[in-house]
Scaffold this active site. Structure first.
Site, mmCIF file in Angstrom:
data_model
loop_
_atom_site.group_PDB
_atom_site.id
_atom_site.type_symbol
_atom_site.label_atom_id
_atom_site.label_comp_id
_atom_site.label_asym_id
_atom_site.label_seq_id
_atom_site.Cartn_x
_atom_site.Cartn_y
_atom_site.Cartn_z
ATOM 1 N N ASP A 174 0.870 -1.182 0.000
ATOM 2 C CA ASP A 174 0.000 0.000 0.000
ATOM 3 C C ASP A 174 0.904 1.229 0.000
ATOM 4 O OD1 ASP A 174 -2.201 1.864 0.523
ATOM 5 O OD2 ASP A 174 -3.347 0.107 1.094
ATOM 6 N N HIS A 212 1.194 2.224 -3.328
ATOM 7 C CA HIS A 212 0.148 3.033 -3.942
ATOM 8 C C HIS A 212 0.588 4.485 -4.075
ATOM 9 C CE1 HIS A 212 -3.298 0.057 -2.725
ATOM 10 N NE2 HIS A 212 -2.372 -0.476 -3.501
#
Length: 500
Positions: A313, A347
């Site tokens: 992430d 991300h």
């Protein structure tokens, strides 16, 4: 006229001539002093305007200098002296607990984890304790979920609750550290913790419980909305909300240095309502769901340096509470300096949001490298009108980017709208500066901004930025004009635009 008046006064009353002369001289001196004072004020104001840009990075240096790094007594407490066994199978929870207690009671020092594999349940740190992993040491965290009970005061996606203990946890402590060259292995995988996220690729099977089930996140978010006291938000056993890896709650003077984190259940390093935090030279190599590398939340005076983030992430995500919780706590995350770090998969390289309801200010990023076809954005700000919040003051300088997938700079105040994430709290985003940035393969967008008509994004600046290989140089909605200076995207010099 003034000369005639003076002559008349002399003639009218020569006895008062001395007093009049003194009065006139005094008035002249006062007038001169006022003019000089105004000139000085104008000079100061102009100097401030001229030097603001030059002092930005001096402010970053000042923040670093003011952070208290914990120091420890020269005393060592080896967990083997408290019965720890390095076979990777024996549960050493009591040995860790006793060594930490002894260290704390003695006024502090190092709790030594020597070379070898040590299985344990959660580790709860106390003041003045440095948990030190020797080279070749590996701490394996138990896969038995009962070991993480009883529940403790923690957080999940920006909402406080009582839940499974983080793997390493401290509440209300001062002068704590996790240091060394060893490895902290959360042992989360597709058979442990990760399936609860609900994604098939992380081991979830149809019909098995998951975090989005009604008794999990929907219930927690309703409690947040209703203002349910934290001590009544009891989850843990029978629920599927994964624990954090390393969380400090209401702590001061924290050091995380040198260690490697792998196989995290959830967010990795999470300073919560804490201050004076140094994260130096750690490696986060964990590709599970929501495996953010470092998430300062409601935290102040944070220095993240010399780290490697390779995550499932966001590499670094700065947060300040979700919705009502963020507005209730009302502590912005601020004074955060990120430098000399390397970001690979993730991300986003440096992200603010989406749990950002109390706001973020004064974020400094410099001398970093980001490069991965699986890195989605370099700098990202994400919020919506349920989160609200603000971002004021993001300064980015000297960043080398190899590949990035979506955008170099992405600002989105419509985050999650397809999940009914609309409310009455208009976010505010302003004062973002990118300088001396080079990007070899920029992906889809150079600059991607999606603001709100009621609250346009303000004062976005790119100076000495070179971006190559993007599909679209910019896509900007509801923003004041992006200010470009000496900025090239796809070998085209960017010009300042009108309001969009």
């Amino acid at each position: 006229m003034q000369s005639i008046t003076i002559n008349y006064l002399f003639m009218k009353n020569y006895k008062n001539n001395t007093y009049i002369i003194l009065l006139l001289i005094s008035c002249a001196l006062i007038s001169c002093k006022q003019n000089q004072s105004k000139a000085n004020d104008d000079s100061v104001e102009n100097t401030e305007k001229i030097s603001t840009k030059d002092t930005i990075w001096e402010q970053a240096d000042k923040i670093i200098a003011e952070i208290t790094i914990p120091e420890f007594q020269d005393k060592e407490f080896n967990i083997k002296d408290y019965g720890a066994v390095s076979d990777g199978n024996t549960n050493n929870s009591e040995a860790f607990k006793e060594a930490i207690a002894a260290c704390n009671e003695a006024g502090g020092g190092k709790v030594i984890v020597p070379k070898g594999k040590f299985l344990t349940g959660p580790i709860h740190l106390k003041s003045n304790v440095n948990l030190h992993l020797a080279e070749g040491a590996e701490v394996l965290f138990s896969k038995n979920k009962q070991d993480y009970l009883p529940v403790v005061h923690t957080s999940y996606e920006g909402v406080e609750l009582m839940n499974y203990s983080p793997l390493i946890y401290a509440k209300g402590q001062k002068n704590i550290a996790v240091t060394g060259k060893g490895t902290l292995n959360g042992q989360a995988d597709n058979d442990n913790w990760w399936p609860w996220c609900g994604a098939e690729r992380y081991g979830h099977q149809e019909g098995e419980p998951k975090q989005k089930d009604e008794h999990n996140l929907p219930t927690l978010r309703k409690m947040n909305e209703d203002g349910t006291p934290v001590e009544e938000r009891v989850f843990g056993e029978g629920h599927q909300l994964r624990p954090l890896f390393f969380e400090t709650l209401e702590c001061e003077n924290i050091l995380v240095s040198g260690v490697t984190f792998i196989n995290a259940p959830f967010w990795v390093v999470h300073p919560l309502k804490s201050k004076n935090i140094t994260v130096d030279g750690i490696t986060v190599n964990s590709h599970g769901p929501n495996n953010d590398g470092c998430d300062p939340e409601y935290s102040k005076n944070v220095h993240i340096t010399n780290c490697l983030f390779n995550t499932g992430d966001d590499c670094i995500a700065i947060k300040s509470g979700r919705n009502e919780d963020g507005r209730r706590v009302n502590i912005p995350s601020e004074n955060i300096v990120i430098e000399n770090c390397e970001m690979k998969d993730g991300h986003g390289g440096v992200v603010m949001g989406s749990e950002i309801s109390a706001g973020v200010r004064n974020v400094y990023v410099r001398n970093c490298k980001m490069d991965s076809p699986n890195l989605d954005r370099v700098i990202r700000i994400k919020t919506n009108t349920l989160r609200g919040g603000f971002v004021d003051g993001v300064y980015v300088k000297n960043v080398e980017v190899g590949s990035v997938k979506e955008a170099v700079l992405k600002i989105n105040t419509h985050y999650g709208i397809y999940d009914n994430q609309e409310g009455a709290f208009m976010p505010s985003i302003k004062n973002v500066y990118l300088e001396d940035i080079t990007v070899e393969n920029g992906g889809k967008y150079g600059v991607l901004i999606k603001g709100r008509e009621q609250s346009p994004v303000e004062n976005i600046n790119l100076t000495n930025v070179t971006i190559k290989g993007v599909e679209n140089p910019e896509s900007v909605e509801n923003s004041a004009p992006v200010k470009y200076l000496n900025t090239m995207i796809n070998d085209i010099k960017m010009e300042n635009q009108t309001m969009k």
